[in-house]
Motif scaffolding. Structure first.
Motif, PDB file in Angstrom:
ATOM      1  N   HIS A   1       0.810  -1.250   0.062  1.00  0.00           N
ATOM      2  CA  HIS A   1      -0.071   0.173   0.004  1.00  0.00           C
ATOM      3  C   HIS A   1       0.662   1.196  -0.010  1.00  0.00           C
ATOM      4  CE1 HIS A   1      -3.638  -2.489   0.766  1.00  0.00           C
ATOM      5  NE2 HIS A   1      -2.974  -3.016   1.857  1.00  0.00           N
TER       6      HIS A   1
ATOM      7  N   ARG B   1       3.158   4.604  -0.876  1.00  0.00           N
ATOM      8  CA  ARG B   1       2.836   5.727  -1.738  1.00  0.00           C
ATOM      9  C   ARG B   1       4.285   6.205  -1.714  1.00  0.00           C
ATOM     10  NH1 ARG B   1      -1.300   6.954  -4.283  1.00  0.00           N
ATOM     11  NH2 ARG B   1      -1.143   9.186  -3.980  1.00  0.00           N
TER      12      ARG B   1
ATOM     13  N   GLN C   1       1.609   4.705  -7.464  1.00  0.00           N
ATOM     14  CA  GLN C   1       2.123   3.883  -6.129  1.00  0.00           C
ATOM     15  C   GLN C   1       3.489   5.059  -5.872  1.00  0.00           C
ATOM     16  OE1 GLN C   1       2.829   0.081  -5.748  1.00  0.00           O
ATOM     17  NE2 GLN C   1       3.381   0.053  -3.465  1.00  0.00           N
TER      18      GLN C   1
END
Length: 194
Positions: A34, A36, A194
């Motif tokens: 997850h 970034r 991402q």
């Protein structure tokens, strides 16, 4: 989530939505799935220019709430400068703990690759900035862009991170406010990356 913000309201929006830093080591599986990221490419000149590049990247990563990924310092000049693989680890020249006091959500590129594999940054979005003095062919503005080739200090085979999308160079006046630098990162395509 992507929010549309008028240019005139962008500065206030960023102040209200800045997230505090997080430590990547707390949960590397979550980071890989997850996370970034903001991968800073410091190949903008010699040591001082690269240091300034990181200084700016810390501020941008903090405002965007992204993990700052640090590849190190690019060796220039050297015999293989245009191969893009000669790097000096950040901690060999700068105090890593001092950096983390400024922004704790930071990770060395090698640590990220070991934790998540190089795929986590492959097919990234490249947003290049260009200051006017770089336009006249400064030697360190080289043909290795927009991809970034990097190798572990132990001499393992180099890794080439290639972008899925490369935006055109954005001309930058050195007196631009930081919110100007953030605009391209908030546009569709870049904001979701991402």
């Amino acid at each position: 989530m992507v929010e549309r913000v008028l240019d005139s309201e962008l500065k206030e929006f960023l102040v209200n939505h800045t997230q505090p830093g997080r430590s990547w080591a707390q949960n590397s599986k979550s980071l890989c799935k997850h996370g970034r990221f903001l991968l800073n490419d410091p190949r903008v000149g010699l040591l001082h220019n690269q240091r300034q590049s990181y200084e700016t990247a810390v501020k941008i990563a903090r405002l965007l709430g992204r993990t700052l990924v640090i590849p190190g310092f690019f060796k220039f000049p050297h015999p293989h400068a245009y191969d893009g693989i000669e790097w000096v680890p950040f901690g060999a020249l700068m105090d890593w703990s001092a950096l983390q006091k400024c922004y704790s959500d930071v990770i060395d590129l090698g640590d990220l690759i070991q934790a998540c594999g190089h795929d986590v940054l492959d097919k990234h979005v490249t947003i290049p900035f260009r200051v006017d003095w770089m336009a006249d062919g400064a030697p360190w503005v080289n043909g290795t862009r927009p991809h970034l080739t990097w190798a572990f200090p132990n001499g393992e085979r180099p890794i080439c991170l290639k972008p899925a999308v490369t935006h055109p160079d954005i001309p930058l006046d050195l007196s631009e406010p930081y919110w100007f630098l953030l605009q391209p990162f908030l546009k569709p395509g870049a904001a979701e990356a991402q």
